[in-house]
Design a protein around this motif. Structure first.
Motif, mmCIF file in Angstrom:
data_model
loop_
_atom_site.group_PDB
_atom_site.id
_atom_site.type_symbol
_atom_site.label_atom_id
_atom_site.label_comp_id
_atom_site.label_asym_id
_atom_site.label_seq_id
_atom_site.Cartn_x
_atom_site.Cartn_y
_atom_site.Cartn_z
ATOM 1 N N TYR A 1 41.390 38.488 -12.394
ATOM 2 C CA TYR A 1 39.969 38.147 -12.555
ATOM 3 C C TYR A 1 39.089 39.343 -12.234
ATOM 4 O O TYR A 1 38.108 39.609 -12.940
ATOM 5 C CB TYR A 1 39.623 36.971 -11.651
ATOM 6 C CG TYR A 1 38.156 36.656 -11.619
ATOM 7 C CD1 TYR A 1 37.490 36.224 -12.769
ATOM 8 C CD2 TYR A 1 37.425 36.779 -10.436
ATOM 9 C CE1 TYR A 1 36.143 35.934 -12.744
ATOM 10 C CE2 TYR A 1 36.073 36.480 -10.407
ATOM 11 C CZ TYR A 1 35.432 36.062 -11.560
ATOM 12 O OH TYR A 1 34.085 35.790 -11.534
ATOM 13 N N TYR A 2 39.428 40.077 -11.174
ATOM 14 C CA TYR A 2 38.617 41.241 -10.806
ATOM 15 C C TYR A 2 38.641 42.302 -11.903
ATOM 16 O O TYR A 2 37.601 42.866 -12.261
ATOM 17 C CB TYR A 2 39.121 41.834 -9.488
ATOM 18 C CG TYR A 2 38.367 43.070 -9.068
ATOM 19 C CD1 TYR A 2 37.122 42.972 -8.467
ATOM 20 C CD2 TYR A 2 38.898 44.347 -9.293
ATOM 21 C CE1 TYR A 2 36.425 44.102 -8.097
ATOM 22 C CE2 TYR A 2 38.199 45.481 -8.926
ATOM 23 C CZ TYR A 2 36.964 45.350 -8.325
ATOM 24 O OH TYR A 2 36.273 46.483 -7.969
ATOM 25 N N VAL A 3 39.807 42.566 -12.451
ATOM 26 C CA VAL A 3 39.930 43.585 -13.498
ATOM 27 C C VAL A 3 39.150 43.177 -14.740
ATOM 28 O O VAL A 3 38.342 43.957 -15.279
ATOM 29 C CB VAL A 3 41.414 43.826 -13.845
ATOM 30 C CG1 VAL A 3 41.537 44.706 -15.084
ATOM 31 C CG2 VAL A 3 42.140 44.473 -12.672
ATOM 32 N N MET A 4 39.348 41.945 -15.217
ATOM 33 C CA MET A 4 38.686 41.495 -16.436
ATOM 34 C C MET A 4 37.181 41.379 -16.239
ATOM 35 O O MET A 4 36.391 41.811 -17.092
ATOM 36 C CB MET A 4 39.278 40.166 -16.882
ATOM 37 C CG MET A 4 40.745 40.226 -17.271
ATOM 38 S SD MET A 4 41.431 38.615 -17.732
ATOM 39 C CE MET A 4 40.484 38.246 -19.201
ATOM 40 N N PHE A 5 36.762 40.793 -15.120
ATOM 41 C CA PHE A 5 35.334 40.596 -14.853
ATOM 42 C C PHE A 5 34.610 41.934 -14.728
ATOM 43 O O PHE A 5 33.544 42.133 -15.325
ATOM 44 C CB PHE A 5 35.163 39.771 -13.578
ATOM 45 C CG PHE A 5 33.764 39.751 -13.050
ATOM 46 C CD1 PHE A 5 32.775 39.025 -13.699
ATOM 47 C CD2 PHE A 5 33.425 40.461 -11.912
ATOM 48 C CE1 PHE A 5 31.476 39.000 -13.216
ATOM 49 C CE2 PHE A 5 32.135 40.444 -11.421
ATOM 50 C CZ PHE A 5 31.155 39.708 -12.068
ATOM 51 N N THR A 6 35.178 42.860 -13.972
ATOM 52 C CA THR A 6 34.535 44.158 -13.783
ATOM 53 C C THR A 6 34.469 44.941 -15.088
ATOM 54 O O THR A 6 33.440 45.558 -15.406
ATOM 55 C CB THR A 6 35.300 44.975 -12.722
ATOM 56 O OG1 THR A 6 35.438 44.196 -11.530
ATOM 57 C CG2 THR A 6 34.553 46.254 -12.391
ATOM 58 N N THR A 7 35.554 44.928 -15.858
ATOM 59 C CA THR A 7 35.570 45.662 -17.128
ATOM 60 C C THR A 7 34.523 45.122 -18.100
ATOM 61 O O THR A 7 33.754 45.883 -18.703
ATOM 62 C CB THR A 7 36.967 45.575 -17.765
ATOM 63 O OG1 THR A 7 37.938 46.090 -16.842
ATOM 64 C CG2 THR A 7 37.024 46.387 -19.046
ATOM 65 N N LEU A 8 34.470 43.795 -18.257
ATOM 66 C CA LEU A 8 33.515 43.191 -19.183
ATOM 67 C C LEU A 8 32.076 43.362 -18.699
ATOM 68 O O LEU A 8 31.163 43.552 -19.508
ATOM 69 C CB LEU A 8 33.838 41.708 -19.363
ATOM 70 C CG LEU A 8 35.135 41.412 -20.121
ATOM 71 C CD1 LEU A 8 35.460 39.920 -20.073
ATOM 72 C CD2 LEU A 8 35.034 41.874 -21.575
ATOM 73 N N THR A 9 31.865 43.320 -17.394
ATOM 74 C CA THR A 9 30.513 43.508 -16.868
ATOM 75 C C THR A 9 30.019 44.926 -17.116
ATOM 76 O O THR A 9 28.857 45.134 -17.517
ATOM 77 C CB THR A 9 30.488 43.199 -15.363
ATOM 78 O OG1 THR A 9 30.875 41.838 -15.151
ATOM 79 C CG2 THR A 9 29.104 43.416 -14.787
ATOM 80 N N ILE A 10 30.885 45.904 -16.895
ATOM 81 C CA ILE A 10 30.492 47.296 -17.161
ATOM 82 C C ILE A 10 30.224 47.492 -18.646
ATOM 83 O O ILE A 10 29.248 48.166 -19.033
ATOM 84 C CB ILE A 10 31.591 48.249 -16.658
ATOM 85 C CG1 ILE A 10 31.651 48.233 -15.125
ATOM 86 C CG2 ILE A 10 31.348 49.669 -17.163
ATOM 87 C CD1 ILE A 10 32.759 49.080 -14.559
ATOM 88 N N LEU A 11 31.055 46.903 -19.496
ATOM 89 C CA LEU A 11 30.837 47.009 -20.937
ATOM 90 C C LEU A 11 29.501 46.394 -21.341
ATOM 91 O O LEU A 11 28.733 46.997 -22.115
ATOM 92 C CB LEU A 11 31.985 46.314 -21.685
ATOM 93 C CG LEU A 11 31.880 46.268 -23.214
ATOM 94 C CD1 LEU A 11 31.864 47.679 -23.794
ATOM 95 C CD2 LEU A 11 33.024 45.459 -23.805
ATOM 96 N N ALA A 12 29.200 45.208 -20.813
ATOM 97 C CA ALA A 12 27.927 44.556 -21.132
ATOM 98 C C ALA A 12 26.743 45.369 -20.629
ATOM 99 O O ALA A 12 25.717 45.490 -21.316
ATOM 100 C CB ALA A 12 27.901 43.156 -20.528
#
Length: 304
Positions: free
Chosen positions: A204-215
């Motif tokens: 969850y941390y990896v996916m959430f952080t990656t998508l948040t930075i992308l957004a």
């Protein structure tokens, strides 16, 4: 009675701490770019691991110590090369950023993926594949962070004397925050109820952080004006933080399995559990079917 009162006091302290942390996180998004704030959330994992070692006497594995060092090193790299916060004078500026074609395409993609995961994959393989529930949480989380940042900036400007509550865009961002957070918490609880926490947390941390930075990069143009070397340094720091986080959770899972099973055969590794989907299902099957030793003991009891 004393034990019960102590339990209530500890619960209240934990609850207040969580609320204070979320409020501080909300304020941080109003003053700093999401590219900086989101990865630094890994520092809370370090604090939890250190406090568990000091207070709860949960011995921190050598690889766990290395994971903490990696998280700190990666956070320092991100902090040094993080972009500066762009000055915003009105919520209407944020609305223009949110309605630009690139970000609208991202929002549309997120909504489509969430609908596919919720209505197609969740009923079929949501309880066997850890990526389904965590994917929904991460996708909705990236939108919630963008809305939280917009809402936090609006409230900050309001407190400075520039009332932003008169604009309907502020209330729209508040509505988006409520919807995204409710969905995010719902499916995160489902993931934690279904799968091992040591598996859910790093994914969850990896996916959430990656998508948040992308957004954030798409909406707020965080990387505009930065050199290629600076961007590469931020990405490297982010990868170091992710690696340290995964290592920390992997060592926690290893220590739990070794402490509970003792001299029994070692439990499946983290990668094996990711493949099977649920690490705890193996233990549940063992309890339901019964091990050969427990069957022999039951037969002996029946003889007596």
């Amino acid at each position: 009675m004393v034990g019960g009162n102590d339990h209530k006091i500890c619960f209240c302290m934990v609850y207040c701490t969580v609320i204070a942390g979320e409020v501080a996180n909300f304020v941080a998004y109003a003053f700093a770019p999401a590219v900086l704030v989101t990865p630094l959330g890994a520092l809370s994992i370090i604090v939890s691991a250190v406090l568990a070692d000091i207070i709860l006497k949960e011995k921190l594995h050598n690889l766990g110590i290395l994971g903490c060092i990696m998280c700190i090193a990666g956070s320092i790299i991100i902090f040094i090369h993080a972009p500066k916060e762009q000055p915003i004078t009105s919520v209407l500026e944020i609305w223009n950023m949110a309605t630009q074609p690139a970000f609208l395409a991202y929002v549309g993609s997120v909504i489509v993926l969430v609908f596919i995961l919720v209505f197609h994959f969740a009923p079929r393989c949501g309880h066997t594949n850890v990526l389904v529930f965590t994917g929904i949480c991460s996708l909705m989380g990236s939108l919630s962070v963008m809305s939280v940042k917009a809402l936090g900036t609006s409230l900050k400007l309001t407190f400075e004397g520039k009332n932003q509550l008169i604009y309907p865009e502020t209330w729209f961002f508040m509505l988006v925050v409520a919807i995204c957070v409710i969905m995010q918490m719902n499916y995160l609880n489902k993931a934690l109820d279904t799968f091992n926490t040591a598996i859910v947390s790093p994914i969850y941390y990896v996916m959430f952080t990656t998508l948040t930075i992308l957004a954030s990069v798409i909406m707020f143009k965080d990387w505009d004006g930065q050199s290629g070397g600076t961007i590469v340094s931020e990405i490297c720091g982010f990868i170091v933080v992710l690696s340290g986080t995964i290592m920390l959770h992997a060592t926690k899972d290893f220590e739990r399995s070794s402490s509970f099973r003792g001299s029994a055969p070692s439990s499946p590794t983290l990668s094996a559990r990711l493949f099977t989907g649920n690490g705890d299902s193996l233990l549940k099957q063992d309890e339901e079917n019964g091990s050969p030793e427990s069957n022999m003991c039951s037969r002996r009891q029946e003889l007596y």
